[in-house]
Motif scaffolding. Structure first.
Motif, PDB file in Angstrom:
ATOM      1  N   GLY A  18      17.964 -11.468  61.835  1.00  0.00           N
ATOM      2  CA  GLY A  18      18.637 -10.258  61.410  1.00  0.00           C
ATOM      3  C   GLY A  18      19.250 -10.417  60.033  1.00  0.00           C
ATOM      4  O   GLY A  18      19.265  -9.480  59.222  1.00  0.00           O
ATOM      5  N   GLY A 245      14.576 -10.603  70.551  1.00  0.00           N
ATOM      6  CA  GLY A 245      15.886 -10.755  69.932  1.00  0.00           C
ATOM      7  C   GLY A 245      16.475 -12.119  70.217  1.00  0.00           C
ATOM      8  O   GLY A 245      15.792 -13.035  70.679  1.00  0.00           O
ATOM      9  N   TYR A 305       8.334 -12.724  62.564  1.00  0.00           N
ATOM     10  CA  TYR A 305       8.744 -11.323  62.566  1.00  0.00           C
ATOM     11  C   TYR A 305       7.569 -10.378  62.310  1.00  0.00           C
ATOM     12  O   TYR A 305       7.503  -9.287  62.880  1.00  0.00           O
ATOM     13  CB  TYR A 305       9.832 -11.111  61.505  1.00  0.00           C
ATOM     14  N   LEU A 308       5.876  -9.027  65.342  1.00  0.00           N
ATOM     15  CA  LEU A 308       6.617  -8.183  66.275  1.00  0.00           C
ATOM     16  C   LEU A 308       5.908  -6.863  66.539  1.00  0.00           C
ATOM     17  O   LEU A 308       5.812  -6.419  67.693  1.00  0.00           O
ATOM     18  CB  LEU A 308       8.024  -7.912  65.740  1.00  0.00           C
ATOM     19  N   CYS A 320      16.627  -3.200  74.904  1.00  0.00           N
ATOM     20  CA  CYS A 320      17.710  -3.925  74.228  1.00  0.00           C
ATOM     21  C   CYS A 320      18.847  -4.022  75.248  1.00  0.00           C
ATOM     22  O   CYS A 320      19.642  -3.084  75.383  1.00  0.00           O
ATOM     23  CB  CYS A 320      18.166  -3.176  72.986  1.00  0.00           C
ATOM     24  N   HIS A 333      22.385  -2.657  66.280  1.00  0.00           N
ATOM     25  CA  HIS A 333      21.582  -3.849  66.003  1.00  0.00           C
ATOM     26  C   HIS A 333      20.213  -3.471  65.452  1.00  0.00           C
ATOM     27  O   HIS A 333      19.620  -2.448  65.827  1.00  0.00           O
ATOM     28  CB  HIS A 333      21.409  -4.677  67.281  1.00  0.00           C
ATOM     29  N   LYS A 335      17.437  -4.794  66.096  1.00  0.00           N
ATOM     30  CA  LYS A 335      16.370  -4.786  67.113  1.00  0.00           C
ATOM     31  C   LYS A 335      16.212  -3.402  67.747  1.00  0.00           C
ATOM     32  O   LYS A 335      15.115  -3.033  68.178  1.00  0.00           O
ATOM     33  CB  LYS A 335      16.621  -5.846  68.194  1.00  0.00           C
ATOM     34  N   ASP A 338      14.174  -1.484  65.120  1.00  0.00           N
ATOM     35  CA  ASP A 338      12.782  -1.945  65.202  1.00  0.00           C
ATOM     36  C   ASP A 338      12.077  -1.301  66.395  1.00  0.00           C
ATOM     37  O   ASP A 338      10.911  -0.912  66.306  1.00  0.00           O
ATOM     38  CB  ASP A 338      12.734  -3.470  65.357  1.00  0.00           C
TER      39      ASP A 338
END
Length: 421
Positions: A18, A245, A305, A308, A320, A333, A335, A338
């Motif tokens: 991150g 994550g 990454y 992903l 999440c 966050h 994630k 994303d």
């Protein structure tokens, strides 16, 4: 004469996180300010290709390993500067050469991650930079406090409380001596100003954690996609649930495994893929090994990454599962962003930060954080109404493009430029 912007990020940028995603996203927009941008980092070789070509690189040539990083920050929080100078004289001498070359004693610098923030304070204390502006990438005190509260073993519990106290001492030093602060939300700003009241008089910028330019241009690796389908034995009837994550106490991965088990009891055509690494990885691994659904749960570990997006394409539902914690109430966050950008169904905790953009679940399904029954219900709903919900959320990608990228924060970057003038 145009004043350059100096950015300190001692990361090597060999692994995605991150933090590195945030730094690159900031740099992509800073180059649009028509000012020379210098990045002081440990990036070298092919890693330099990850940055905008306009960036001018200054190699620090001093890598802080995980243990050295912890020791440095712990000492900085507790001990006076004359001892720190003695212990870290080699680093100071290296940086003194850089400081003289670029006249950094007359410039304020932008410090990126937690270690960089600490180094900004240390360098200012020794006259090697004029000042520093902190980009806050987390709240270590909250993480340690959370771990202390939920740890059952006395020795580890005591250790976490000590880390909490030391991190609080460090944050007080670093924050109270900063020229400016970058907060990820108004809530984070309020939290820090309440915790360290002198910050009420410190100039600040609000700049959320967002996605970088080109996030929607990452190609799906078709060969990798086919290989993963075979590796995980995904059949036509299977539904795939994905988490990607950090594995940590607040991450809720263990809650997700339990919720998956609950759904698995009545639906064997589901699979769970867990991507990432961190402090709780072994605990999750043990949980999976003892799970009745272990043959349908896959621990992938740390993954590049840029892969992903391919893993997301393999999945039907992205989760999440963060547990209730103050930090997640303060910020959204990456994630989660994303996941939204993937175009797939997303489940996220109903934190105040998330609900600011997700009123009435307009972007994703929610569950009550730390409530496994609520997470189980959200998973069940996503599986049962997948087709209908997919249509509801088909506009998510456009929403992310318009509102959740660094490029959409023109005013904030201009304010940051003024702060670094």
């Amino acid at each position: 004469m145009i004043t350059p912007i100096f950015v300190l990020a001692v990361n090597e940028f060999k692994q995605d996180s991150g933090g590195t995603i945030r730094i690159i996203g900031l740099l992509q927009q800073l180059v649009n300010l028509d000012r020379p941008i210098y990045l002081l980092s440990n990036a070298s070789g092919e890693q330099l290709l990850r940055f905008p070509k306009e960036i001018q690189h200054i190699h620090i040539n001093h890598i802080f390993g995980r243990e050295e990083k912890r020791k440095f920050q712990g000492r900085l929080g507790v001990f006076p500067n004359f001892l720190m100078k003695r212990w870290y004289n080699d680093f100071l001498m290296k940086f003194k050469t850089i400081s003289k070359t670029f006249a950094l004693e007359t410039h304020d610098i932008l410090t990126c991650e937690y270690l960089d923030n600490s180094l900004g304070y240390f360098l200012k204390s020794n006259g090697l930079i004029k000042g520093y502006v902190n980009d806050l990438h987390g709240v270590a005190t909250l993480e340690f406090k959370f771990q202390a509260q939920f740890e059952k073993k006395l020795v580890r519990k005591t250790s976490f409380w000590l880390k909490y106290l030391v991190s609080d001492l460090l944050d007080a030093k670093v924050c109270n001596h900063a020229k400016g602060m970058i907060y990820a939300s108004e809530s984070m700003k309020s939290f820090f100003q309440k915790t360290y009241p002198t910050l009420e008089n410190t100039p600040s910028v609000i700049l959320p954690y967002l996605l970088s330019d080109g996030f929607d241009q990452v190609a799906i690796d078709k060969e990798l996609l086919a290989n993963l389908g075979e590796k995980f034995e995904i059949g036509q009837e299977d539904k795939v649930i994905l988490f990607a994550g950090g594995f940590k106490q607040t991450g809720g991965i263990q809650d997700l495994v339990t919720a998956f088990e609950n759904v698995y009891l009545s639906n064997k055509d589901i699979k769970l893929i867990l991507i990432g690494d961190g402090p709780t990885f072994k605990a999750v691994q043990e949980q999976v090994e003892n799970s009745p659904a272990k043959n349908n749960i896959y621990l992938v570990g740390r993954t590049p990454y840029h892969h992903l997006r391919t893993y997301q394409e393999l999945a039907d539902i992205l989760v999440c599962p963060d547990r209730q914690n103050v930090y997640s109430e303060l910020i959204i966050h990456v994630k989660y962003l994303d996941a939204l950008a993937s175009g797939k169904l997303v489940i996220n905790g109903s934190f105040a930060s998330v609900m600011e953009i997700n009123q009435e679940e307009k972007l994703s399904l929610t569950f009550k954080p730390s409530n496994i029954d609520s997470l189980t219900s959200a998973l069940t709903k996503a599986l049962h109404y997948q087709e209908t919900l997919s249509k509801k959320y088909e506009g998510n990608l456009n929403y992310v493009r318009q509102h959740l990228t660094y490029a959409s924060q023109t005013k904030s970057f201009q304010s940051l430029s003024n702060l670094l003038a």
